[in-house]
Design a protein around this motif. Structure first.
Motif, PDB file in Angstrom:
ATOM      1  N   ASN A  95     -40.763  64.609 -74.486  1.00 27.96           N
ATOM      2  CA  ASN A  95     -41.060  63.550 -73.527  1.00 27.96           C
ATOM      3  C   ASN A  95     -41.130  62.224 -74.273  1.00 27.96           C
ATOM      4  O   ASN A  95     -41.699  62.148 -75.360  1.00 27.96           O
TER       5      ASN A  95
ATOM      6  N   THR B 179     -42.796  59.516 -73.779  1.00 21.30           N
ATOM      7  CA  THR B 179     -44.194  59.222 -74.069  1.00 21.30           C
ATOM      8  C   THR B 179     -44.813  60.496 -74.642  1.00 21.30           C
ATOM      9  O   THR B 179     -44.981  61.485 -73.926  1.00 21.30           O
TER      10      THR B 179
ATOM     11  N   VAL C  97     -43.810  64.088 -63.258  1.00 21.33           N
ATOM     12  CA  VAL C  97     -44.428  64.793 -62.135  1.00 21.33           C
ATOM     13  C   VAL C  97     -43.718  66.126 -61.880  1.00 21.33           C
ATOM     14  O   VAL C  97     -44.350  67.149 -61.629  1.00 21.33           O
ATOM     15  N   MET C  98     -42.403  66.120 -61.960  1.00 23.82           N
ATOM     16  CA  MET C  98     -41.629  67.330 -61.673  1.00 23.82           C
ATOM     17  C   MET C  98     -41.430  68.188 -62.921  1.00 23.82           C
ATOM     18  O   MET C  98     -41.625  69.412 -62.895  1.00 23.82           O
TER      19      MET C  98
ATOM     20  N   LYS D 201     -47.789  63.083 -73.164  1.00 26.55           N
ATOM     21  CA  LYS D 201     -47.549  64.107 -72.143  1.00 26.55           C
ATOM     22  C   LYS D 201     -47.050  65.409 -72.761  1.00 26.55           C
ATOM     23  O   LYS D 201     -47.409  66.497 -72.314  1.00 26.55           O
TER      24      LYS D 201
ATOM     25  N   GLY E 200     -35.298  59.901 -64.693  1.00 28.19           N
ATOM     26  CA  GLY E 200     -35.419  59.001 -63.547  1.00 28.19           C
ATOM     27  C   GLY E 200     -34.149  58.768 -62.755  1.00 28.19           C
ATOM     28  O   GLY E 200     -34.004  59.254 -61.635  1.00 28.19           O
TER      29      GLY E 200
ATOM     30  N   LYS F 102     -34.347  54.845 -54.128  1.00 25.08           N
ATOM     31  CA  LYS F 102     -33.316  55.169 -55.127  1.00 25.08           C
ATOM     32  C   LYS F 102     -32.338  56.182 -54.542  1.00 25.08           C
ATOM     33  O   LYS F 102     -31.117  56.021 -54.629  1.00 25.08           O
TER      34      LYS F 102
HETATM   35  N1  LIG Z   1     -41.561  63.377 -57.426  1.00 26.57           N
HETATM   36  C1  LIG Z   1     -40.947  64.074 -56.469  1.00 26.57           C
HETATM   37  O1  LIG Z   1     -41.552  64.460 -55.464  1.00 26.57           O
HETATM   38  C2  LIG Z   1     -39.504  64.419 -56.605  1.00 26.57           C
HETATM   39  C3  LIG Z   1     -38.729  63.805 -57.577  1.00 26.57           C
HETATM   40  N2  LIG Z   1     -37.406  64.123 -57.686  1.00 26.57           N
HETATM   41  C4  LIG Z   1     -36.543  63.473 -58.695  1.00 26.57           C
HETATM   42  O2  LIG Z   1     -36.846  64.002 -59.958  1.00 26.57           O
HETATM   43  C5  LIG Z   1     -36.700  63.009 -60.960  1.00 26.57           C
HETATM   44  C6  LIG Z   1     -37.997  62.886 -61.733  1.00 26.57           C
HETATM   45  O3  LIG Z   1     -39.037  62.557 -60.838  1.00 26.57           O
HETATM   46  P1  LIG Z   1     -40.574  62.564 -61.295  1.00 26.57           P
HETATM   47  O4  LIG Z   1     -40.831  63.721 -62.178  1.00 26.57           O
HETATM   48  O5  LIG Z   1     -41.355  62.396 -60.037  1.00 26.57           O
HETATM   49  O6  LIG Z   1     -40.634  61.218 -62.145  1.00 26.57           O
HETATM   50  P2  LIG Z   1     -41.715  60.717 -63.191  1.00 26.57           P
HETATM   51  O7  LIG Z   1     -41.626  59.257 -63.202  1.00 26.57           O
HETATM   52  O8  LIG Z   1     -43.016  61.372 -62.986  1.00 26.57           O
HETATM   53  O9  LIG Z   1     -41.125  61.295 -64.563  1.00 26.57           O
HETATM   54  C7  LIG Z   1     -39.955  60.794 -65.123  1.00 26.57           C
HETATM   55  C8  LIG Z   1     -39.765  61.470 -66.464  1.00 26.57           C
HETATM   56  O10 LIG Z   1     -38.530  61.062 -67.044  1.00 26.57           O
HETATM   57  C9  LIG Z   1     -38.781  60.457 -68.309  1.00 26.57           C
HETATM   58  N3  LIG Z   1     -37.791  59.391 -68.528  1.00 26.57           N
HETATM   59  C10 LIG Z   1     -37.415  58.449 -67.627  1.00 26.57           C
HETATM   60  N4  LIG Z   1     -36.478  57.648 -68.159  1.00 26.57           N
HETATM   61  C11 LIG Z   1     -36.274  58.086 -69.416  1.00 26.57           C
HETATM   62  C12 LIG Z   1     -35.414  57.657 -70.467  1.00 26.57           C
HETATM   63  N5  LIG Z   1     -34.584  56.614 -70.294  1.00 26.57           N
HETATM   64  N6  LIG Z   1     -35.476  58.323 -71.630  1.00 26.57           N
HETATM   65  C13 LIG Z   1     -36.301  59.358 -71.785  1.00 26.57           C
HETATM   66  N7  LIG Z   1     -37.120  59.811 -70.830  1.00 26.57           N
HETATM   67  C14 LIG Z   1     -37.107  59.180 -69.661  1.00 26.57           C
HETATM   68  C15 LIG Z   1     -40.176  59.964 -68.257  1.00 26.57           C
HETATM   69  O11 LIG Z   1     -40.709  59.801 -69.553  1.00 26.57           O
HETATM   70  P3  LIG Z   1     -42.072  58.946 -69.778  1.00 26.57           P
HETATM   71  O12 LIG Z   1     -43.169  59.914 -69.522  1.00 26.57           O
HETATM   72  O13 LIG Z   1     -41.957  58.497 -71.178  1.00 26.57           O
HETATM   73  O14 LIG Z   1     -42.008  57.803 -68.788  1.00 26.57           O
HETATM   74  C16 LIG Z   1     -40.828  61.099 -67.482  1.00 26.57           C
HETATM   75  O15 LIG Z   1     -41.043  62.204 -68.289  1.00 26.57           O
HETATM   76  C17 LIG Z   1     -36.267  61.723 -60.232  1.00 26.57           C
HETATM   77  O16 LIG Z   1     -34.869  61.624 -60.267  1.00 26.57           O
HETATM   78  C18 LIG Z   1     -36.738  61.976 -58.819  1.00 26.57           C
HETATM   79  O17 LIG Z   1     -35.950  61.268 -57.894  1.00 26.57           O
HETATM   80  C19 LIG Z   1     -36.828  65.069 -56.870  1.00 26.57           C
HETATM   81  C20 LIG Z   1     -37.566  65.738 -55.931  1.00 26.57           C
HETATM   82  C21 LIG Z   1     -38.953  65.444 -55.698  1.00 26.57           C
END
Ligand SMILES: NC(=O)C1=CN([C@@H]2O[C@H](COP(=O)(O)OP(=O)(O)OC[C@H]3O[C@@H](n4cnc5c(N)ncnc54)[C@H](OP(=O)(O)O)[C@@H]3O)[C@@H](O)[C@H]2O)C=CC1
Ligand SMILES: NC(=O)C1=CN([C@@H]2O[C@H](COP(=O)(O)OP(=O)(O)OC[C@H]3O[C@@H](n4cnc5c(N)ncnc54)[C@H](OP(=O)(O)O)[C@@H]3O)[C@@H](O)[C@H]2O)C=CC1
Ligand SMILES: NC(=O)C1=CN([C@@H]2O[C@H](COP(=O)(O)OP(=O)(O)OC[C@H]3O[C@@H](n4cnc5c(N)ncnc54)[C@H](OP(=O)(O)O)[C@@H]3O)[C@@H](O)[C@H]2O)C=CC1
Lengths: 270, 270, 270, 270
Positions: free
Chosen positions: D33, D35, D13-14, D38, D69, D239
């Motif tokens: 990414n 997955t 999302v971010m 995306k 995450g 979290k």
């Molecule tokens: N959403 C929000 O409004 C806000 C979010 N944040 C913070 O930003 C961070 C990301 O949030 P957001 O973008 O919403 O989260 P999403 O769940 O939308 O995206 C997470 C991303 O991280 C990837 N990812 C997660 N774990 C792994 C791993 N072990 N190895 C490789 N890739 C991984 C995912 O890949 P895949 O696509 O394969 O799952 C995906 O691209 C979090 O820490 C959140 O707390 C901060 C401010 C605002």
């Protein structure tokens, strides 16, 4: 002077059996209940008679007992009592109410040479029925000494804890303790269920140690069966915690857990 | 098979007297403590001998007991245990730790044909000294049956409550209950003091009824004497609540009161 | 009818400058203050004169404003107002008080053909001095329309939000929001200091985003300088939260955070 | 040195829109990414190409950005990054994670002469899309100076707040503030609805004063429409609060309100 005539005002869940114990103990009992049917039922079950009004019920009394709802109820009933209760008599209030009210009514009664004892009880409906209540009293020492043998008709333990209001303050301590115990127990059972434990078995084990409480021994099983019916009247509990929180505001104590538990009961009430 | 050789790792406040009861019960006891002095003192007081390393301490053991600090300590000591503990032996962990750790270590131990039992205790220092602990256990049923008679050397009551981790989960329920009880009691005493009551006397009266708890019976007087030294190790309590809150996060339970009490302990720790 | 004569009762921190704005706006102002000295000081600073009693102050008034302490104060002053206030006049109460009181006084006033408007304010001492208060009102629509232009002498924004009591209820919402904001901010600053951050700098950064609040913009620096003097009267805040919690008890809402914050203020008060 | 090659790991999302802003600003962007779909979608929308593995994605990079995450994810991705990222490069982590992790990874990266910047963001999905994020950073000053112009592609304001971990600690302050604000607002709206007020109208009025907050301005209407979908990801919020509470345990701060709000979210999660 030997006490002969006693009156009991308020034949609710608590008052009905309490008045019954007085009759069984041989006192001459006059009862009054706002809703007449309960007073009639009582007269059929026990030796004693019912009066049509408070004033009539207390006109010959040595001691008047009352167990009604809240501060407003106590104030209103007491006003009626003072119309006819003879000088020298004693008024014992078993309602759970504020300490301020007790202090106020002691003053008012004193003007007619009537002693006032605040005497909230614990032990619940079962305690009232079995004559096993605990009575926490406040007021004049000799007045308490006079009523104590009569109160013992339905009490396992009755004690004066200080001047007017002390009984109510002690009951507040009682309810604050219970608030913490019951909420801790509720969270533990909720946690145990989420964790997939056999909670009955765990309770049996931990009730042998430092987590033991009367509530755990007597209420955990009920709470497990139906977690949200806490086995006691939530409305009464909220009234009691509200009284305690109000008093804390006055005496400057901080009751964070009590305040929080009170808010949970708000949810349960819905 | 008759158990002959037992080892005890960690001679702290709890472990020291527990190991002593094993020696007094006639088992051949080998102890280990990180800080050597404690192990030496123990050997002077009880029949048994001290080993210089964990590996040496457990090399001949049928059952190994351990009572150390937290998850990290348990993990590190277990790694050392597994270097030499013979196949077929049993490792019993009396530390208060996480349920996850217990599940993890049961797996690890199983690879060397060693049974792992999580077995946190309650009863405090006094319970350890008098051999009156309560033991809440998780793990394999027959492994527990084997260690039970040995554990009974220092336990009033020991019970298996389910698979690996169940002992820890039960201990969490225990601590959640205590959190509510102690905080409610602390608030009640604080309130009573602000209200000018004779709290000792009130506690004597209300401990006869629904507000009764082991804590009230055994700790209220201490708490009154020095309200902010809670008569138990606040650091251990915070560790325990932290474990419970972490598990609640995992199993989806809501522990609002527990979370709040944990924060109060943060203040007390300062 | 053009409003000519207005009275202002209660020249405290808020009322003194509010009454001043009325005088500056050209209204014929009669003031009353229980402590005479303040009324005299006011007369030296503004055009207008002081009355010796409430009854005298309001005898010729078209609109009476009042800004006193709590429910009891409002009730007592209103009783005096009703001795002489002419039929057809309007009584505007700027005190933060209960919604129940507003409903009760609207009824009482109506019996003498007097309109009653509950109109608590926000904006603090600075808002009163600069004539930039926010006024939340409840009561009859046409009565409010009549007083609005006069209120605008000291208000940036005044709005009727419903029938009698609605102003007070809105103010309660205001205070509940502030309770959460201020406590969150206080915890964040406390945390930041423990973490060794430059909190001023962090606040500057995070105040650009979703954590921004009026309190952060205007109070964070003061709070950092002296964390436990919250820059507002804790006693007033407790009174306001107490009113909100009381109303919540009546309308069946659960205010856990508010109840908790109220208890923290209990500690701060000590 | 002019930055040319940048990599972005984690197109959630971010990250997805953030990486897009880098491409639009003219940097040579390689994305990765987990997955794959995306990453492919991103390549169709923006100029840049996708790598099949982390190691491949960062092999030529001057700066690597990551937004995944939680702590475990960051640790695992960083291990892959360090397989190929050239000495002299900088790794910027936009994930909201612990301060401890940031300190640990700064050390690990330093061993390969790579700078590590913790740089959590606020502003939500909208902020990422509009390039209006706030970035709170910790780490080496000159490393931050190097990445700042690049970060400004998607940030309204980016600031270094101290050594490694400071960005995360600042974000924790941000979340603690929000916890109080949102909960206060939720209780106020709940109260207002129970009281029968027109909450939209009240919010309009009180948002002019001391109860104002970004959340009130931007979220109150959404919250009114559907009180229990808080307009942000409850899972992320839990979290984040969990990270803050863990850190508070370490640095000795008391976060009672935060702990309580965290428990409410436990209920909301169900
Ligand atoms: N959403 C929000 O409004 C806000 C979010 N944040 C913070 O930003 C961070 C990301 O949030 P957001 O973008 O919403 O989260 P999403 O769940 O939308 O995206 C997470 C991303 O991280 C990837 N990812 C997660 N774990 C792994 C791993 N072990 N190895 C490789 N890739 C991984 C995912 O890949 P895949 O696509 O394969 O799952 C995906 O691209 C979090 O820490 C959140 O707390 C901060 C401010 C605002
Ligand atoms: N139930 C329990 O487990 C316990 C209760 N208590 C306390 O004891 C008190 C009574 O409880 P309980 O017996 O359960 O309550 P009930 O509601 O069963 O009975 C209340 C009694 O008071 C009478 N009453 C109430 N208000 C008035 C009034 N204004 N004028 C005249 N009579 C009135 C009622 O009359 P009518 O029949 O006409 O309604 C009824 O007889 C409460 O203060 C409660 O907090 C304390 C310990 C335990
Ligand atoms: N005290 C109490 O009332 C109760 C305690 N518990 C639980 O029992 C456990 C032990 O408590 P207690 O006996 O009071 O604690 P102590 O601090 O008195 O003793 C801890 C023991 O563990 C050893 N130890 C700790 N970490 C390590 C390590 N990494 N490697 C080797 N040895 C280690 C210590 O060795 P060294 O001497 O070298 O430091 C010491 O022998 C805790 O989990 C506690 O929560 C449970 C119920 C009641």
């Amino acid at each position: 002077m030997t006490v002969q005539n006693v009156s009991f005002l308020g034949l609710g869940v608590m008052g009905y059996p309490m008045a019954g114990h007085l009759a069984n103990a041989g006192y001459t009992v006059t009862v009054y209940n706002r809703t007449t049917a309960k007073a009639q039922a009582w007269c059929e079950e026990y030796a004693g008679h019912a009066a049509a009004t408070v004033a009539e019920a207390v006109a010959q009394a040595d001691i008047v007992f009352m167990c009604v709802g809240n501060d407003d109820d106590v104030r209103s009933v007491t006003a009626q009592v003072l119309q006819t209760l003879p000088s020298g008599a004693t008024l014992v209030d078993h309602t759970t109410a504020s300490a301020e009210l007790a202090r106020e009514l002691e003053q008012t009664c004193a003007q007619q040479n009537i002693a006032f004892i605040d005497a909230p009880v614990s032990g619940g409906q079962a305690g009232a029925q079995n004559g096993q209540l605990t009575v926490m009293a406040g007021g004049d020492e000799s007045a308490f000494a006079k009523v104590l043998p009569v109160i013992n008709s339905y009490a396992r333990h009755a004690q004066r804890l200080g001047p007017a209001g002390s009984g109510q303050l002690a009951k507040m301590m009682n309810q604050i303790c219970i608030a913490g115990i019951v909420q801790g127990l509720a969270e533990a059972l909720h946690f145990g269920q989420q964790a997939g434990l056999d909670c009955e078995q765990v309770i049996q084990v931990i009730s042998k140690g430092a987590a033991q409480s009367w509530q755990m021994d007597n209420r955990a099983t009920t709470m497990l069966a139906n977690q949200y019916d806490f086995g006691f009247a939530v409305d009464w509990m909220r009234k009691d915690l509200s009284i305690a929180l109000e008093e804390a505001r006055r005496n400057g104590s901080t009751l964070a857990l009590t305040a929080l538990v009170d808010q949970y009961y708000a949810d349960v009430q819905k």
